[in-house]
Design a protein around this motif. Structure first.
Motif, mmCIF file in Angstrom:
data_model
loop_
_atom_site.group_PDB
_atom_site.id
_atom_site.type_symbol
_atom_site.label_atom_id
_atom_site.label_comp_id
_atom_site.label_asym_id
_atom_site.label_seq_id
_atom_site.Cartn_x
_atom_site.Cartn_y
_atom_site.Cartn_z
ATOM 1 N N ASN A 222 -0.115 13.492 -3.094
ATOM 2 C CA ASN A 222 -1.031 13.025 -4.022
ATOM 3 C C ASN A 222 0.208 12.523 -5.014
ATOM 4 O O ASN A 222 1.065 12.994 -5.173
ATOM 5 C CB ASN A 222 -1.859 13.899 -4.739
ATOM 6 C CG ASN A 222 -3.055 13.779 -3.689
ATOM 7 O OD1 ASN A 222 -3.872 13.064 -3.534
ATOM 8 N ND2 ASN A 222 -3.212 15.168 -3.178
ATOM 9 N N ASN B 297 -16.056 1.188 -6.724
ATOM 10 C CA ASN B 297 -16.904 1.197 -5.512
ATOM 11 C C ASN B 297 -17.393 0.011 -5.129
ATOM 12 O O ASN B 297 -18.548 -0.216 -4.675
ATOM 13 C CB ASN B 297 -17.738 2.341 -5.513
ATOM 14 C CG ASN B 297 -17.169 3.630 -5.670
ATOM 15 O OD1 ASN B 297 -16.132 3.975 -5.117
ATOM 16 N ND2 ASN B 297 -17.765 4.604 -6.562
ATOM 17 N N GLN C 28 -5.554 -1.543 -6.576
ATOM 18 C CA GLN C 28 -6.572 -0.783 -6.031
ATOM 19 C C GLN C 28 -6.151 0.629 -5.874
ATOM 20 O O GLN C 28 -5.058 0.935 -5.262
ATOM 21 C CB GLN C 28 -7.290 -1.172 -4.922
ATOM 22 C CG GLN C 28 -8.530 -0.554 -4.375
ATOM 23 C CD GLN C 28 -9.044 -1.364 -3.222
ATOM 24 O OE1 GLN C 28 -9.567 -2.494 -3.620
ATOM 25 N NE2 GLN C 28 -9.243 -0.652 -2.107
ATOM 26 N N ALA C 29 -6.862 1.872 -6.023
ATOM 27 C CA ALA C 29 -6.574 3.101 -5.977
ATOM 28 C C ALA C 29 -7.842 3.956 -5.819
ATOM 29 O O ALA C 29 -8.966 3.639 -6.206
ATOM 30 C CB ALA C 29 -5.859 3.526 -7.267
ATOM 31 N N THR C 30 -7.809 5.138 -5.067
ATOM 32 C CA THR C 30 -9.057 5.904 -4.923
ATOM 33 C C THR C 30 -8.440 7.268 -5.630
ATOM 34 O O THR C 30 -7.231 7.741 -5.680
ATOM 35 C CB THR C 30 -8.774 6.513 -3.206
ATOM 36 O OG1 THR C 30 -9.211 5.235 -2.670
ATOM 37 C CG2 THR C 30 -10.109 7.230 -3.219
ATOM 38 N N GLY D 92 -12.889 10.173 -5.254
ATOM 39 C CA GLY D 92 -13.225 9.538 -4.201
ATOM 40 C C GLY D 92 -13.776 8.045 -4.462
ATOM 41 O O GLY D 92 -13.653 7.247 -3.867
ATOM 42 N N ASP D 93 -13.987 7.944 -5.824
ATOM 43 C CA ASP D 93 -14.253 6.596 -6.475
ATOM 44 C C ASP D 93 -12.968 5.601 -6.017
ATOM 45 O O ASP D 93 -11.779 5.931 -6.527
ATOM 46 C CB ASP D 93 -14.446 6.556 -8.027
ATOM 47 C CG ASP D 93 -15.911 7.053 -8.328
ATOM 48 O OD1 ASP D 93 -16.749 7.211 -7.402
ATOM 49 O OD2 ASP D 93 -15.904 7.378 -9.462
ATOM 50 N N VAL D 94 -13.311 4.252 -5.758
ATOM 51 C CA VAL D 94 -12.332 3.198 -5.380
ATOM 52 C C VAL D 94 -12.464 2.493 -6.783
ATOM 53 O O VAL D 94 -13.438 1.769 -7.022
ATOM 54 C CB VAL D 94 -12.523 2.752 -4.133
ATOM 55 C CG1 VAL D 94 -11.617 1.394 -3.977
ATOM 56 C CG2 VAL D 94 -12.386 3.530 -3.101
ATOM 57 N N THR E 53 0.350 5.607 0.321
ATOM 58 C CA THR E 53 -0.772 6.764 0.585
ATOM 59 C C THR E 53 -0.020 8.019 -0.086
ATOM 60 O O THR E 53 -0.544 9.243 -0.143
ATOM 61 C CB THR E 53 -1.034 7.101 1.877
ATOM 62 O OG1 THR E 53 0.345 7.336 2.626
ATOM 63 C CG2 THR E 53 -1.700 6.114 2.734
ATOM 64 N N THR F 76 0.840 -1.116 -0.008
ATOM 65 C CA THR F 76 -0.032 0.090 0.188
ATOM 66 C C THR F 76 0.783 1.150 0.013
ATOM 67 O O THR F 76 1.907 1.382 0.523
ATOM 68 C CB THR F 76 -0.762 -0.031 1.147
ATOM 69 O OG1 THR F 76 -0.098 0.141 2.578
ATOM 70 C CG2 THR F 76 -1.827 -1.156 1.129
ATOM 71 N N ARG G 253 -10.668 -1.012 -8.678
ATOM 72 C CA ARG G 253 -10.083 -2.082 -8.180
ATOM 73 C C ARG G 253 -10.112 -2.967 -9.579
ATOM 74 O O ARG G 253 -11.031 -3.343 -10.124
ATOM 75 C CB ARG G 253 -10.680 -2.798 -7.197
ATOM 76 C CG ARG G 253 -10.145 -4.143 -6.786
ATOM 77 C CD ARG G 253 -10.692 -4.676 -5.612
ATOM 78 N NE ARG G 253 -10.187 -6.081 -5.418
ATOM 79 C CZ ARG G 253 -9.619 -6.596 -4.252
ATOM 80 N NH1 ARG G 253 -9.708 -5.571 -3.281
ATOM 81 N NH2 ARG G 253 -9.493 -7.804 -4.270
#
Length: 160
Positions: free
Chosen positions: A38, A137, A62-64, A120-122, A7, A5, A124
């Motif tokens: 970011n 999402n 996966q990313a936001t 804000g969409d996730v 951030t 992961t 994957r």
């Protein structure tokens, strides 16, 4: 499956591929940097591919989406990647308002209905057996058949 992961918090202008866990894969001279905690893509025509090796062909990325990613047509997250010449990636086609799955050449899967793309969409992307799946999402949006690519890396292409 290894879990990795990030951030993207670091000093502004830090080249992402120099950070722990990331590698610059294959050819390409421009990548991504950290900006305001970011990830900012700085590549264009000679973009690179930055990724992480999961060590197995069945994996996910996966990313936001941040506000700056809304409206970008290609290059969001990728699975089964070798470099910028071999991968499957998520894309939102701003012309048709449909999510797509791309290989290195063209869309190989297109969502059946239109949708929006929002900060804000996730996203994957999953690679399991011969199936590549894009979920937004948590909902499956589009699937495609894998053409035999068993590469083990996830990441993103840095041209768009």
């Amino acid at each position: 499956m290894a879990i990795f992961t990030d951030t993207f918090t670091d000093t502004d202008a830090t080249a992402n591929y120099t950070r722990t866990g990331w590698s610059l894969l294959g050819a390409g001279t421009s990548g991504a940097i950290i900006l305001s905690n970011n990830l900012k893509i700085i590549g264009n025509t000679d973009g690179a591919f930055e990724g992480h090796d999961h060590g197995g062909a069945d994996h996910y990325a996966q990313a936001t989406l941040g506000a700056g990613a809304v409206g970008i047509y290609k290059g969001l997250v990728a699975v089964r990647a070798t470099d910028r010449a071999s991968f499957y990636e998520a894309a939102y086609n701003t012309g048709t308002s449909k999510w797509e799955i791309w290989d290195e050449n063209a869309a190989i899967g297109v969502a059946g209905s239109t949708s929006t793309q929002s900060a804000g969409d996730v996203l994957r992307m999953e690679a399991n057996g011969t199936t590549i799946t894009l979920k937004i999402n948590g909902s499956t949006i589009v699937t495609a058949t894998n053409s035999g690519n068993t590469d083990t890396k996830v990441g993103f292409r840095t041209n768009h």
